[in-house]
Enzyme design. Structure first.
Site, mmCIF file in Angstrom:
data_model
loop_
_atom_site.group_PDB
_atom_site.id
_atom_site.type_symbol
_atom_site.label_atom_id
_atom_site.label_comp_id
_atom_site.label_asym_id
_atom_site.label_seq_id
_atom_site.Cartn_x
_atom_site.Cartn_y
_atom_site.Cartn_z
ATOM 1 N N GLY A 36 0.812 -1.214 0.000
ATOM 2 C CA GLY A 36 0.000 0.000 0.000
ATOM 3 C C GLY A 36 0.838 1.254 0.000
ATOM 4 O O GLY A 36 0.605 2.174 0.774
ATOM 5 N N SER B 192 -3.444 0.817 14.201
ATOM 6 C CA SER B 192 -4.078 2.127 14.352
ATOM 7 C C SER B 192 -4.548 2.289 15.780
ATOM 8 O O SER B 192 -4.794 1.304 16.493
ATOM 9 C CB SER B 192 -5.276 2.225 13.397
ATOM 10 N N TYR C 290 -13.448 -1.404 10.740
ATOM 11 C CA TYR C 290 -12.035 -1.013 10.616
ATOM 12 C C TYR C 290 -11.294 -1.281 11.925
ATOM 13 O O TYR C 290 -10.213 -1.867 11.923
ATOM 14 C CB TYR C 290 -11.944 0.463 10.249
#
Length: 264
Positions: free
Chosen positions: A14, A141, A154
């Site tokens: 990514g 995250s 997520y």
């Protein structure tokens, strides 16, 4: 501290923009050969140009493939059979009312954010342990710990990455290979700009929208601003270095103090 990664190969998933490109640039600046990945050849070529502009002598390879699929992973393996450093940065995010998240969306988030990383670790880790050196980092995250109400799917995927990292660190125990998670806080990227405007309104100027987002949706941030991608990259480059040899199985935070905890 001088970090030297000369002679090392680093795969960053990514990495056609944002945090991934910043990480790849930092690793290249430390001397590593860097492999960029993404689905769009055009965007990868543009990213490689940006990287070479920042690091003129960089050794860069761009591999266009969809790593959310098994076929995409095989395409990467064919181009890069082995690597010394693997940074699983690939991920998707977006807001969704919790009760409206479909089975297909749950599966997509797991396939893209979790299984893509597991698949690459499974392929590259044996070579690292066999050579007695390697670095694996999964970009998680703050949402892994502070699950946002507006994107539970997520948060779930990033929580799973913490478990994946700890488990594979145990698999690599005593081999000279380290496996860690990096808990990134709210970071200024193209994707986050769209997300911020979605939550606070698209008519606000960016500086005002950013302040409103932090005030309303991330008030516990001690930094009180969005993190720059290069600030995430600095930690990743360190964890990729020989100097970080005693850090493994960890969830290391670069979150601007967002997570209200005195332990990781």
């Amino acid at each position: 501290m001088r970090i030297a990664l000369d002679g090392r190969t680093a795969v960053v998933t990514g990495s056609s923009q944002g945090i991934g490109l910043a990480i790849a640039t930092g690793l290249a600046d430390a001397g590593a050969q860097v492999v960029l990945t993404g689905r769009s050849r055009e965007r990868l070529d543009a990213a490689a140009g940006v990287l070479r502009h920042g690091v003129p002598d960089a050794d860069v390879l761009a591999v266009a493939c969809d790593l959310a699929t098994e076929q995409g992973a095989v395409e990467l393996y064919d181009a890069v059979p082995a690597t010394d450093i693997l940074v699983n940065n690939l991920g998707i995010f977006g807001s969704r009312p919790p009760l409206e998240i479909t089975d297909e969306e749950w599966r997509t988030y797991f396939e893209t954010n979790v299984l893509s990383a597991v698949r690459l670790i499974r392929h590259y880790l044996p070579g690292m342990t066999g050579r007695g050196w390697g670095r694996v980092q999964n970009i998680a995250s703050d949402s892994a710990i502070v699950i946002p109400a507006e994107m539970i799917h997520y948060g779930m995927s990033k929580t799973a990455l913490l478990a994946v990292s700890r488990g594979f660190a145990k698999e690599a125990a005593g081999t000279g290979v380290t496996v860690n998670s990096v808990i990134a806080g709210p970071t200024q990227t193209g994707g986050i700009e769209d997300f911020v405007h979605e939550l606070v309104g698209g008519d606000l100027p960016w500086d005002e929208a950013q302040r409103e987002f932090m005030r309303l949706h991330r008030p516990q941030s001690l930094l009180q601003r969005l993190i720059e991608p290069e600030e995430i990259a600095n930690l990743v480059v360190y964890l990729s270095s020989p100097q970080a040899s005693a850090t493994t199985g960890a969830a290391v935070r670069v979150d601007g103090g967002y997570v209200d905890s005195i332990v990781p």
